[in-house]
Design a protein around this motif. Sequence first.
Motif, short mmCIF file in Angstrom:
data_model
loop_
_atom_site.label_atom_id
_atom_site.label_comp_id
_atom_site.label_asym_id
_atom_site.label_seq_id
_atom_site.Cartn_x
_atom_site.Cartn_y
_atom_site.Cartn_z
N PHE A 124 0.82 -1.21 0.00
CA PHE A 124 0.00 0.00 0.00
C PHE A 124 0.86 1.26 0.00
O PHE A 124 0.53 2.24 -0.69
N ILE A 125 1.95 1.27 0.75
CA ILE A 125 2.83 2.44 0.75
C ILE A 125 3.42 2.67 -0.64
O ILE A 125 3.40 3.80 -1.17
N ILE A 126 3.93 1.60 -1.24
CA ILE A 126 4.51 1.71 -2.59
C ILE A 126 3.46 2.14 -3.60
O ILE A 126 3.70 3.01 -4.45
N ALA A 127 2.26 1.54 -3.52
CA ALA A 127 1.20 1.85 -4.49
C ALA A 127 0.75 3.30 -4.37
O ALA A 127 0.52 3.97 -5.39
N ILE A 128 0.60 3.80 -3.14
CA ILE A 128 0.15 5.19 -2.96
C ILE A 128 1.18 6.17 -3.51
O ILE A 128 0.84 7.11 -4.25
N ILE A 129 2.45 5.96 -3.15
CA ILE A 129 3.50 6.88 -3.61
C ILE A 129 3.68 6.78 -5.12
O ILE A 129 3.77 7.80 -5.83
N ALA A 130 3.73 5.55 -5.64
CA ALA A 130 3.93 5.36 -7.08
C ALA A 130 2.79 5.95 -7.88
O ALA A 130 3.01 6.62 -8.90
N ALA A 131 1.55 5.73 -7.44
CA ALA A 131 0.40 6.27 -8.15
C ALA A 131 0.38 7.79 -8.10
O ALA A 131 0.03 8.45 -9.09
N THR A 132 0.75 8.37 -6.96
CA THR A 132 0.77 9.83 -6.83
C THR A 132 1.80 10.45 -7.77
O THR A 132 1.49 11.39 -8.52
N SER B 275 13.86 0.55 -5.09
CA SER B 275 13.94 0.04 -6.46
C SER B 275 12.55 -0.38 -6.95
O SER B 275 12.19 -0.16 -8.12
N ILE B 276 11.74 -0.98 -6.08
CA ILE B 276 10.37 -1.34 -6.44
C ILE B 276 9.57 -0.08 -6.75
O ILE B 276 8.83 -0.01 -7.74
N LEU B 277 9.73 0.93 -5.91
CA LEU B 277 9.00 2.18 -6.08
C LEU B 277 9.32 2.84 -7.41
O LEU B 277 8.42 3.26 -8.16
N ALA C 99 10.57 1.47 -10.13
CA ALA C 99 10.07 0.65 -11.23
C ALA C 99 8.56 0.80 -11.39
O ALA C 99 8.05 0.88 -12.52
N HIS C 100 7.84 0.88 -10.30
CA HIS C 100 6.38 1.03 -10.37
C HIS C 100 5.98 2.40 -10.91
O HIS C 100 4.99 2.51 -11.65
N ILE C 101 6.71 3.43 -10.53
CA ILE C 101 6.41 4.77 -11.05
C ILE C 101 6.52 4.78 -12.58
O ILE C 101 5.62 5.26 -13.28
N ALA C 102 7.63 4.24 -13.08
CA ALA C 102 7.83 4.21 -14.53
C ALA C 102 6.77 3.38 -15.22
O ALA C 102 6.27 3.74 -16.30
N PHE C 103 6.39 2.26 -14.62
CA PHE C 103 5.42 1.36 -15.24
C PHE C 103 3.99 1.92 -15.18
O PHE C 103 3.18 1.64 -16.06
N CYS C 104 3.69 2.71 -14.15
CA CYS C 104 2.31 3.19 -13.95
C CYS C 104 1.99 4.47 -14.73
O CYS C 104 0.81 4.79 -14.89
N ILE C 105 3.00 5.17 -15.19
CA ILE C 105 2.76 6.45 -15.89
C ILE C 105 1.80 6.29 -17.08
O ILE C 105 0.85 7.07 -17.20
N PRO C 106 1.99 5.31 -17.98
CA PRO C 106 1.07 5.19 -19.11
C PRO C 106 -0.37 4.90 -18.68
O PRO C 106 -1.32 5.40 -19.29
N PHE C 107 -0.54 4.10 -17.62
CA PHE C 107 -1.89 3.78 -17.16
C PHE C 107 -2.58 5.01 -16.58
O PHE C 107 -3.79 5.16 -16.70
N SER C 108 -1.83 5.87 -15.95
CA SER C 108 -2.40 7.11 -15.43
C SER C 108 -2.61 8.13 -16.54
O SER C 108 -3.56 8.92 -16.51
N TYR C 109 -1.73 8.09 -17.54
CA TYR C 109 -1.79 9.08 -18.63
C TYR C 109 -3.06 8.94 -19.47
O TYR C 109 -3.66 9.96 -19.86
N LEU D 198 -6.39 3.95 -11.21
CA LEU D 198 -5.91 2.90 -12.12
C LEU D 198 -4.44 2.59 -11.86
O LEU D 198 -4.04 1.42 -11.79
N ALA D 199 -3.62 3.64 -11.70
CA ALA D 199 -2.20 3.43 -11.41
C ALA D 199 -2.01 2.76 -10.05
O ALA D 199 -1.13 1.89 -9.89
N PHE D 200 -2.84 3.12 -9.09
CA PHE D 200 -2.75 2.54 -7.75
C PHE D 200 -2.99 1.03 -7.79
O PHE D 200 -2.23 0.25 -7.20
#
Length: 269
Positions: free
Chosen positions: A74-82, A141-143, A145-155, A202-204
């Motif tokens: 949840f911590i990684i998902a919240i920060i990465a999605a934000t 490193s997980i964070l 990687a998740h930020i880079a991977f989630c950008i298109p889904f949020s875009y 969606l990114a979350f």
Amino acid sequence: MGSRKYNIRAYPGFIHLTVLCLLILYLPLAIVAVYSFNNSPSIVVWEGFSWRWYLDVFIGLESAKFKLAAKNSFIIAIIAATVATVIATFSATAMIRGGRFRLRTVSFGLISLPLMVPEIVTAVATLIFFNSIGFERGVLSILLAHIAFCIPFSYLPIAARMQGIEDTYEEAAQDLYATKRQAFTKILLPLMMPGIISGFLLAFIISLDDFIITNFVKGAGVETLPTAIFGAVKQGIKPNIMAISTMLLAFSIVMVTLSYLISKSDDKT
């Protein structure tokens, strides 16, 4: 000559093929959900309805491990999605409101690339990159990687919302002596908010549910909920794993439904 309309449901075998596809996709999920309420420690023998395995998730012998993994997820998902949503918002603004510029098509292709590349390829490439620069693998490193991977889904939902907003709103604001920054923050940004929220959700959920990339880039001793579930399954499938999977599935359905409802309400307005 008007275009001809085809009723695809009239084709022979369409209904049967549809039902078969739905069964293949959703029957295993339904079985997992049903047997998570099984009173028996066996995963194949039904002995009556019980909540015992859901209680075991929170107070059982392995509860501490799963709680820590869920906290990390949840911590990684919240920060990465934000972070991904902020980057996607500025990217959509540049792509759609920035006018024509050199490499615009290339930029859009780079944003969309993670959606088209197999996730296993992205995971291996990310791992090689981290190893080549000597980056220590762990939560950070997980964070990243998740930020880079989630950008298109949020875009995608943010860009779709912005494309539906006429330029006249901002032009009217500037005619009333608003600066470009004021026109963006006070006019465009509030109108984009449903798309931004939808993109965040969606990114979350993409970050929360991700296993492949996380499993490649996580360090030793660092677990998220999907990797903790995978590690437990390798030792044998237990009913408490079914309970955790059902809760994660239900949460994912709720988040995706919220994202869909927000986007639909946005379309109506």
